[in-house]
Design a protein around this motif. Sequence first.
Motif, short mmCIF file in Angstrom:
data_model
loop_
_atom_site.label_atom_id
_atom_site.label_comp_id
_atom_site.label_asym_id
_atom_site.label_seq_id
_atom_site.Cartn_x
_atom_site.Cartn_y
_atom_site.Cartn_z
N VAL A 116 0.87 -1.17 0.00
CA VAL A 116 0.00 0.00 0.00
C VAL A 116 0.91 1.22 0.00
O VAL A 116 1.65 1.46 0.95
CB VAL A 116 -0.92 0.01 1.24
CG1 VAL A 116 -1.84 1.22 1.21
CG2 VAL A 116 -1.72 -1.29 1.31
N CYS A 117 0.87 1.96 -1.10
CA CYS A 117 1.82 3.05 -1.34
C CYS A 117 1.09 4.40 -1.17
O CYS A 117 -0.12 4.47 -1.30
CB CYS A 117 2.36 2.91 -2.76
SG CYS A 117 3.35 4.28 -3.36
N HIS A 118 1.86 5.43 -0.91
CA HIS A 118 1.23 6.74 -0.73
C HIS A 118 0.47 7.19 -1.98
O HIS A 118 -0.52 7.91 -1.90
CB HIS A 118 2.28 7.80 -0.35
CG HIS A 118 1.67 8.97 0.32
ND1 HIS A 118 1.75 9.18 1.68
CD2 HIS A 118 0.92 9.99 -0.17
CE1 HIS A 118 1.08 10.27 1.98
NE2 HIS A 118 0.57 10.78 0.89
N SER A 119 0.91 6.74 -3.15
CA SER A 119 0.21 7.15 -4.39
C SER A 119 -1.22 6.60 -4.43
O SER A 119 -2.09 7.21 -5.06
CB SER A 119 0.98 6.68 -5.62
OG SER A 119 2.27 7.26 -5.62
N GLU A 178 13.70 14.94 -2.37
CA GLU A 178 12.41 15.23 -1.75
C GLU A 178 11.53 14.02 -2.00
O GLU A 178 11.29 13.65 -3.16
CB GLU A 178 11.78 16.48 -2.35
CG GLU A 178 10.72 17.11 -1.48
CD GLU A 178 9.34 16.47 -1.57
OE1 GLU A 178 8.46 16.87 -0.80
OE2 GLU A 178 9.11 15.58 -2.43
N VAL A 179 11.04 13.37 -0.92
CA VAL A 179 10.29 12.13 -1.09
C VAL A 179 8.95 12.23 -0.36
O VAL A 179 8.51 11.29 0.30
CB VAL A 179 11.11 10.91 -0.61
CG1 VAL A 179 10.61 9.64 -1.32
CG2 VAL A 179 12.59 11.07 -0.86
N ILE A 180 8.33 13.41 -0.48
CA ILE A 180 7.01 13.61 0.12
C ILE A 180 6.01 14.05 -0.96
O ILE A 180 4.94 13.46 -1.10
CB ILE A 180 7.06 14.68 1.22
CG1 ILE A 180 8.13 14.35 2.25
CG2 ILE A 180 5.68 14.81 1.89
CD1 ILE A 180 8.50 15.52 3.15
N CYS A 222 10.78 10.01 5.08
CA CYS A 222 11.33 8.66 5.26
C CYS A 222 10.22 7.63 5.38
O CYS A 222 10.20 6.81 6.30
CB CYS A 222 12.23 8.63 6.49
SG CYS A 222 13.56 9.84 6.38
N GLY A 223 9.29 7.66 4.43
CA GLY A 223 8.26 6.62 4.35
C GLY A 223 8.81 5.45 3.54
O GLY A 223 10.02 5.29 3.38
N GLY A 224 7.90 4.64 3.00
CA GLY A 224 8.31 3.45 2.25
C GLY A 224 9.26 3.77 1.12
O GLY A 224 10.20 3.01 0.86
N VAL A 225 9.06 4.88 0.43
CA VAL A 225 9.93 5.24 -0.69
C VAL A 225 11.24 5.84 -0.19
O VAL A 225 12.33 5.46 -0.60
CB VAL A 225 9.21 6.18 -1.68
CG1 VAL A 225 10.14 6.52 -2.85
CG2 VAL A 225 7.92 5.56 -2.20
N GLY A 226 11.13 6.79 0.77
CA GLY A 226 12.33 7.46 1.29
C GLY A 226 13.33 6.48 1.89
O GLY A 226 14.55 6.63 1.72
N LEU A 227 12.85 5.44 2.57
CA LEU A 227 13.77 4.44 3.15
C LEU A 227 14.57 3.75 2.05
O LEU A 227 15.74 3.39 2.24
CB LEU A 227 12.99 3.40 3.95
CG LEU A 227 12.32 3.91 5.23
CD1 LEU A 227 11.41 2.83 5.82
CD2 LEU A 227 13.37 4.35 6.26
N1 APR Z 1 8.59 17.36 6.49
C1 APR Z 1 9.25 16.19 6.68
N2 APR Z 1 8.65 14.97 6.53
C2 APR Z 1 7.35 14.94 6.19
C3 APR Z 1 6.60 16.13 5.98
C4 APR Z 1 7.27 17.39 6.15
N3 APR Z 1 6.66 18.54 5.96
N4 APR Z 1 5.34 15.75 5.62
C5 APR Z 1 5.32 14.40 5.59
N5 APR Z 1 6.52 13.90 5.95
C6 APR Z 1 6.93 12.50 6.01
C7 APR Z 1 5.94 11.56 6.67
O1 APR Z 1 6.09 11.55 8.09
C8 APR Z 1 6.30 10.21 6.05
O2 APR Z 1 7.29 9.53 6.80
O3 APR Z 1 7.02 12.00 4.69
C9 APR Z 1 6.87 10.58 4.68
C10 APR Z 1 5.99 10.12 3.51
O4 APR Z 1 5.97 8.74 3.54
P1 APR Z 1 4.72 7.80 3.06
O5 APR Z 1 3.45 8.45 3.44
O6 APR Z 1 5.04 6.41 3.49
O7 APR Z 1 4.81 7.91 1.47
P2 APR Z 1 5.64 7.02 0.42
O8 APR Z 1 4.84 5.84 0.04
O9 APR Z 1 7.03 6.84 0.93
O10 APR Z 1 5.64 8.00 -0.82
C11 APR Z 1 6.31 9.25 -0.77
O11 APR Z 1 6.68 9.28 -3.13
O12 APR Z 1 5.93 7.82 -4.77
C12 APR Z 1 5.69 9.04 -4.12
O13 APR Z 1 3.29 9.37 -4.26
C13 APR Z 1 4.36 9.06 -3.40
O14 APR Z 1 4.44 11.41 -3.03
C14 APR Z 1 4.59 10.15 -2.41
C15 APR Z 1 6.07 9.99 -2.05
#
Ligand code: APR
Length: 367
Positions: free
Chosen positions: A38-41, A259-261, A193-198
């Motif tokens: 389950v991805c953020h997208s 940038e991974v948010i 540092c979500g699933g993608v950032g890690l």
């Molecule tokens: N500053 C720092 N960290 C933040 C902020 C902020 N302002 N806002 C959100 N975060 C952090 C969240 O705490 C979370 O750990 O960003 C992370 C996002 O992680 P997930 O929700 O797990 O998203 P992820 O699936 O990793 O996707 C990240 O990549 O593929 C794209 O569409 C996807 O835009 C999304 C991004």
Amino acid sequence: MPKAAIATAVGSPLEIVDVDVADPKAGEIRIQMGASGVCHSDLSVVNGVLPIALPAVLGHEGAGTITQLGEGVDNLSIGDHVVVSWVPQCGVCFHCERDEGELCEVGSMASMSGGLLDMTSRVSRDGVPVSVMAASGTFAEEAIIPAIGAVKIDASIPLTAGALIGCGVLTGFGAAVNTASIRKGDTVVVIGCGGVGLNVIQGAKHAGAERIIAVDMVDGKLATAKKFGATDIVNPSTDGDAVAKVMELTGRGADVAFEVIGLGATIEQALQMTRRGGQAVIVGVPSFDTMLSINPAMDLLVNEKQIRGCWYGSSNVHRDVPMLAGLYSSGNLMLDELMSAQISLDGVNDAMANMGSGEIARSVIVF
Ligand code: APR
Ligand code: ZN
Ligand code: ZN
């Protein structure tokens, strides 16, 4: 009838329903889904940030077993384990020939259309067509996908790990290894540092980065980031302005900032955190009306910074999926550690709601 999680309206929870899945057409295959992350997208579709035609089967990070081959599919066999690529890659178009498979002309059109290569979906409900997200729709017990969007993996790789490779790992690891120009000894910053950032973090480590500064608002995510290779952590909600903090830690700024948010403000921060001559890489997907404020004279000219986008980790999936699966098999890629929870299809709405919590890196639906 197979079950699927479908989005019916922006802002509404997904509905778990029975759907009809027609036979594969020429060049397509049927998959029995084994697992889907389950991805953020997916959440971005529910929130209306990523627009697709509804109703739609969501999910695009999946792996499964081939159960049926459409006409003319001769490079895959029934029983093969495959990772789903959410940009099907043809290998022969203008972009594929230039090693830009993520921009494949054939696959990109399909990926955005809510259908497969002919822009139509094989899924319907009570006779009404149902779109599929990103030429896939992996929140379903069965899916029909283009054969060029399937990459065979060894049967010894768990399908849960294969699923994670399909989006988060290809995107994050690829951002560090394919998109960015990381040199041995570099300092990088990863914002989000979500699933993608890690996976950006483990990719940066693999590429030879010496210092990896992880930035996130949730302490739990930062603790996980350390396990994946972060050397420093910054939580702007307690440590103050992230740009100032990175400047303090590095002196001159980072060689590369990711940038991974998917937020305008954090993309601007990424550019501000890079050193003169450095590179900011946009991995997160912002809403389509996001605009940036950049000072071209100072940032781009005088300081010669680069800002570049990264779609699907700039991956050639037919090359990179087997490479990543191999790294996992040899103990050099953390995938099991990414999987914080295994859930059933019914749990998908909860998984999306939990995405912001510190404990969850990725929830994975196991069918
Ligand atoms: N500053 C720092 N960290 C933040 C902020 C902020 N302002 N806002 C959100 N975060 C952090 C969240 O705490 C979370 O750990 O960003 C992370 C996002 O992680 P997930 O929700 O797990 O998203 P992820 O699936 O990793 O996707 C990240 O990549 O593929 C794209 O569409 C996807 O835009 C999304 C991004
Ligand atoms: Zn994704
Ligand atoms: Zn192509």
